[in-house]
Structures are given as C-alpha cells and as structure tokens.
Design a protein around this motif. Sequence first.
Motif, PDB file in Angstrom:
ATOM      1  N   ILE A   1     -91.621  80.127 -17.834  1.00  0.00           N
ATOM      2  CA  ILE A   1     -92.951  80.283 -18.434  1.00  0.00           C
ATOM      3  C   ILE A   1     -94.028  79.803 -17.463  1.00  0.00           C
ATOM      4  O   ILE A   1     -93.876  78.788 -16.780  1.00  0.00           O
ATOM      5  CB  ILE A   1     -93.038  79.488 -19.751  1.00  0.00           C
ATOM      6  CG1 ILE A   1     -92.070  80.067 -20.760  1.00  0.00           C
ATOM      7  CG2 ILE A   1     -94.452  79.497 -20.296  1.00  0.00           C
ATOM      8  CD1 ILE A   1     -92.046  79.301 -22.068  1.00  0.00           C
ATOM      9  N   GLU A   2     -95.130  80.556 -17.372  1.00  0.00           N
ATOM     10  CA  GLU A   2     -96.265  80.149 -16.541  1.00  0.00           C
ATOM     11  C   GLU A   2     -97.177  79.232 -17.342  1.00  0.00           C
ATOM     12  O   GLU A   2     -97.252  79.322 -18.566  1.00  0.00           O
ATOM     13  CB  GLU A   2     -97.064  81.375 -16.107  1.00  0.00           C
ATOM     14  CG  GLU A   2     -96.334  82.297 -15.172  1.00  0.00           C
ATOM     15  CD  GLU A   2     -97.217  83.461 -14.747  1.00  0.00           C
ATOM     16  OE1 GLU A   2     -98.458  83.331 -14.821  1.00  0.00           O
ATOM     17  OE2 GLU A   2     -96.657  84.483 -14.372  1.00  0.00           O
TER      18      GLU A   2
ATOM     19  N   ILE B   1     -85.095  73.064 -23.042  1.00  0.00           N
ATOM     20  CA  ILE B   1     -85.762  72.840 -21.755  1.00  0.00           C
ATOM     21  C   ILE B   1     -85.462  73.982 -20.789  1.00  0.00           C
ATOM     22  O   ILE B   1     -86.341  74.455 -20.071  1.00  0.00           O
ATOM     23  CB  ILE B   1     -85.344  71.471 -21.177  1.00  0.00           C
ATOM     24  CG1 ILE B   1     -85.951  70.365 -22.031  1.00  0.00           C
ATOM     25  CG2 ILE B   1     -85.787  71.327 -19.726  1.00  0.00           C
ATOM     26  CD1 ILE B   1     -85.499  68.979 -21.676  1.00  0.00           C
ATOM     27  N   ARG B   2     -84.237  74.467 -20.754  1.00  0.00           N
ATOM     28  CA  ARG B   2     -83.885  75.590 -19.878  1.00  0.00           C
ATOM     29  C   ARG B   2     -84.583  76.876 -20.300  1.00  0.00           C
ATOM     30  O   ARG B   2     -84.914  77.707 -19.472  1.00  0.00           O
ATOM     31  CB  ARG B   2     -82.369  75.785 -19.878  1.00  0.00           C
ATOM     32  CG  ARG B   2     -81.669  74.886 -18.892  1.00  0.00           C
ATOM     33  CD  ARG B   2     -80.200  75.199 -18.773  1.00  0.00           C
ATOM     34  NE  ARG B   2     -79.491  74.266 -19.664  1.00  0.00           N
ATOM     35  CZ  ARG B   2     -78.678  74.619 -20.639  1.00  0.00           C
ATOM     36  NH1 ARG B   2     -78.386  75.861 -20.859  1.00  0.00           N
ATOM     37  NH2 ARG B   2     -78.109  73.706 -21.411  1.00  0.00           N
TER      38      ARG B   2
END
Length: 94
Positions: A15-16, A9-10
């Motif tokens: 990220i876009e 998750i980190r």
Amino acid sequence: MEEWKDKVIRSLSGIERAKPPTDGFEGIRRKLAARSRPNAEKGGQWMAVAAAILILVSSNALLLTNHSNKQQVVDTAEAYPEMITSFNIYDNEQ
C-alpha cells in the motif's frame, strides 16, 4: 496465536502512503474566506428579530387589555342565596 497479526501486517506491504492534495490548505482557506464575506442579508436578520419582538409585545398587551376588561366573578354566596340556605332542590318537600 500471533499469526493473524503477522498476516495483517504482510497484507499492508504493497500500500502507498496517502498524500494530501497540493492546494488542500489553500482550498480550505478560500472556502472559509468565501463564507465570512459580509452579505446584505444581515440587515434582514435584525428586521426578523424586531418583528418577533413586536409581535410578542403586542400580543401580550392585547391579552392584558382583554383580561382587565372582563367582568369580575361574582361571589357564589351572593349570587345564589336560596341554594345555600335551602337544600330543597326539587321543590318536593315542605
């Protein structure tokens, strides 16, 4: 045990979000409209189907006429009476 989930998750934090192209839907519509345009080759498809049917029918007619023109098989009992009545094949017994 749960550390790998937090690590994944980190890793996604910077990220876009993916963005679709602005004319994506219209581009798809244009491509579909270009495919569905009537063309002059559709008449050629019917000609190919008609030619295949003609070949099939004519070959079947040819096979039927050739089959009906063949001589009928003669019954073996009438054709070779001496082989059925006499089992002396080599003519060495009296």
